[in-house]
Design a protein around this motif. Structure first.
Motif, PDB file in Angstrom:
ATOM      1  N   ILE A   5       0.859  -1.196   0.000  1.00 18.93           N
ATOM      2  CA  ILE A   5       0.000   0.000   0.000  1.00 18.93           C
ATOM      3  C   ILE A   5       0.893   1.244   0.000  1.00 18.93           C
ATOM      4  O   ILE A   5       0.672   2.191  -0.751  1.00 18.93           O
ATOM      5  CB  ILE A   5      -0.950  -0.013   1.225  1.00 18.93           C
ATOM      6  CG1 ILE A   5      -1.929  -1.189   1.120  1.00 18.93           C
ATOM      7  CG2 ILE A   5      -1.693   1.315   1.348  1.00 18.93           C
ATOM      8  CD1 ILE A   5      -2.717  -1.466   2.388  1.00 18.93           C
ATOM      9  N   ARG A   7       3.962   1.352  -1.055  1.00 15.61           N
ATOM     10  CA  ARG A   7       4.666   1.403  -2.337  1.00 15.61           C
ATOM     11  C   ARG A   7       3.771   2.012  -3.426  1.00 15.61           C
ATOM     12  O   ARG A   7       4.261   2.679  -4.336  1.00 15.61           O
ATOM     13  CB  ARG A   7       5.080  -0.027  -2.754  1.00 15.61           C
ATOM     14  CG  ARG A   7       6.316  -0.078  -3.650  1.00 15.61           C
ATOM     15  CD  ARG A   7       6.541  -1.460  -4.248  1.00 15.61           C
ATOM     16  NE  ARG A   7       6.601  -2.558  -3.297  1.00 15.61           N
ATOM     17  CZ  ARG A   7       7.716  -2.964  -2.679  1.00 15.61           C
ATOM     18  NH1 ARG A   7       8.865  -2.375  -2.926  1.00 15.61           N
ATOM     19  NH2 ARG A   7       7.688  -3.972  -1.849  1.00 15.61           N
ATOM     20  N   ALA A   8       2.452   1.785  -3.293  1.00  9.11           N
ATOM     21  CA  ALA A   8       1.512   2.333  -4.269  1.00  9.11           C
ATOM     22  C   ALA A   8       1.368   3.848  -4.112  1.00  9.11           C
ATOM     23  O   ALA A   8       0.744   4.505  -4.943  1.00  9.11           O
ATOM     24  CB  ALA A   8       0.155   1.646  -4.116  1.00  9.11           C
ATOM     25  N   GLY A   9       1.904   4.379  -3.023  1.00  6.63           N
ATOM     26  CA  GLY A   9       1.883   5.826  -2.841  1.00  6.63           C
ATOM     27  C   GLY A   9       0.842   6.339  -1.865  1.00  6.63           C
ATOM     28  O   GLY A   9       0.626   7.539  -1.753  1.00  6.63           O
TER      29      GLY A   9
END
Lengths: 77, 346
Positions: A5, A7-9
């Motif tokens: 999550i 890493r997804a920003g």
């Protein structure tokens, strides 16, 4: 999941009882919780006290989301 | 005769499953559960003199549990302490790793445990105790005992162990000098030639893989932000419509909570098989705090609670699966305009 999550920003806060596991997994914003089977509650308390406890902990999680961090941070009291 | 003390959890001690995960440490004489196989594998060279057990939740929630366990072990004056093996059980792995590390550090007694590669206890304790590699479930018990028992005997006798690769334990990070037949430059050239030829080669110094993700910036305006809830605690609509498995989950669920003010025991439950479900089933908000999130929404502390929450069961679930789940639903979260996530775990 918390790392993907992130890493997804999306800023994410991990609320969990066994903080060392969360640190090993790689969560950046961590709020320690009450107990494994009831992280955000405590059956020993009255309904009202339990609600207040949960609100306090989730409130701390919201605060964590508003707090800039530059590494793994555990938001204790 | 070599004296062994064995540390196990409530389940292997035959006390019960998750409903007994809260029992404090206890000790019994002799072997219990998997200790029987260890005793047989020692072939008369060693004997389990006592078994110490503790509930996995109790151990992880009570800092003093380890002190009690160590005191119980110390009374036996053992030559070696074996913990578990814990396979892929997270809390049990942390308990075994903690006991093994602390016994070694405080009592100076050699210790040995066993875990599966993805057990969080491996990374936490592999530099502090010997952790033998095992399968991910108790189906691998026989193999684990066969590997651990002879290593335990040698450790108890004070023999030095061979390399991690040769013995089957997780590398401890300790480097030992040894003589190779070929000198370094020759080995390096051999490796390079193999690499150029596209052949398999084995590095002598694998780089550690740190999969760390930098924290995202803080949410600037939470009062206008959409916040989503995610949980690995298995909270699902009553009846578990997506049939999320109680352990080793193969998928996650996405559930609409538009208009839901509070989760009740009539509408939601937990599908998680790795903790005592009584408390979460009685009041699912204890794991997925929809009730207080609604209040924060009304009070204007957050902009809104996302219509959907995502849930899976984090119980022996493969890291690769969890990664895939979150990779998929994070794209949906972004598409939905979610600006922050609260993820709860049990």
């Amino acid at each position: 999941m918390v790392k993907e999550i992130e890493r997804a920003g999306i800023p994410v806060v991990h609320m969990c009882t066994v903080v060392p596991i969360s640190l090993t997994v790689g969560a950046n914003r961590i709020v320690p919780t009450v107990a494994i089977p009831h992280p955000l509650g405590n059956p020993a308390l009255s309904h009202e006290e339990e609600h207040d406890l949960r609100k306090k902990l989730v409130g701390r999680a919201l605060k964590a989301l508003e707090t800039p961090v530059d590494g793994q941070t555990v938001f204790e009291e | 005769m070599i004296k062994v003390v064995h540390y196990i959890n409530q389940f292997y001690a035959g006390k019960g499953g998750e409903e007994m995960a809260n029992i404090p440490p206890e000790k019994v004489k002799g072997f219990v559960g998997p200790g029987m196989a260890f005793n047989a594998a020692f072939q008369g060279e060693a004997e389990i003199v006592a078994t110490v057990f503790c509930g996995d939740s109790y151990f992880n929630e009570n800092k003093e549990a380890v002190d009690t366990v160590i005191a119980l072990i110390k009374e036996e004056n053992p030559d070696i302490v074996i913990c578990g093996p814990a396979f892929n059980a997270g809390r049990y792995g942390v308990a075994c790793g903690t006991v093994a590390s602390e016994v070694k550090a405080q009592l100076g007694i050699p210790t040995l445990t066993g875990m599966y590669d993805e057990n969080p206890g491996v990374d936490m304790f592999k530099s502090k105790t010997i952790i033998m590699k095992t399968k991910d479930s108790a189906a691998g018990m026989r193999k684990a005992v066969a590997a651990m028992a002879p290593v335990a005997l040698r450790m108890a006798k004070g023999e030095e162990l061979g390399s991690a690769a040769a013995e089957g334990y997780f590398p401890t990070g300790i480097r030992k000098g040894l003589f190779e037949e070929k000198r370094g430059s020759e080995r390096a050239v051999d490796m390079l030639l193999k690499k150029l030829a596209g052949e398999e080669f084995e590095t002598e110094y694998p780089m550690p893989q740190f999969d760390r993700v930098q924290p995202n910036p803080a949410v600037v305006d939470l009062a206008h932000a959409k916040v989503a809830l995610v949980t690995s605690g298995g909270i699902v609509p009553k009846g578990n419509p997506d049939h999320i498995e109680s352990s080793s989950a193969s998928h996650y669920g996405k559930y609409d909570i538009d208009g839901v003010q509070v989760l009740t025991d009539k509408t939601y439950e937990t599908a998680h098989g790795g903790y005592d479900p009584v408390y979460a089933n009685a009041d699912p908000n204890r794991v997925l705090p929809v009730d207080v999130m609604r209040e924060f929404e009304k009070e204007g502390r957050i902009g809104e609670l996302s219509h959907y929450y995502y849930a899976t069961v984090g119980n022996g679930t493969a890291v690769a699966s969890a990664k895939k789940f979150a990779d998929t639903f994070s794209k949906e979260l972004i598409a939905d305009g979610v600006q922050a996530v609260i993820l709860t775990s049990t």
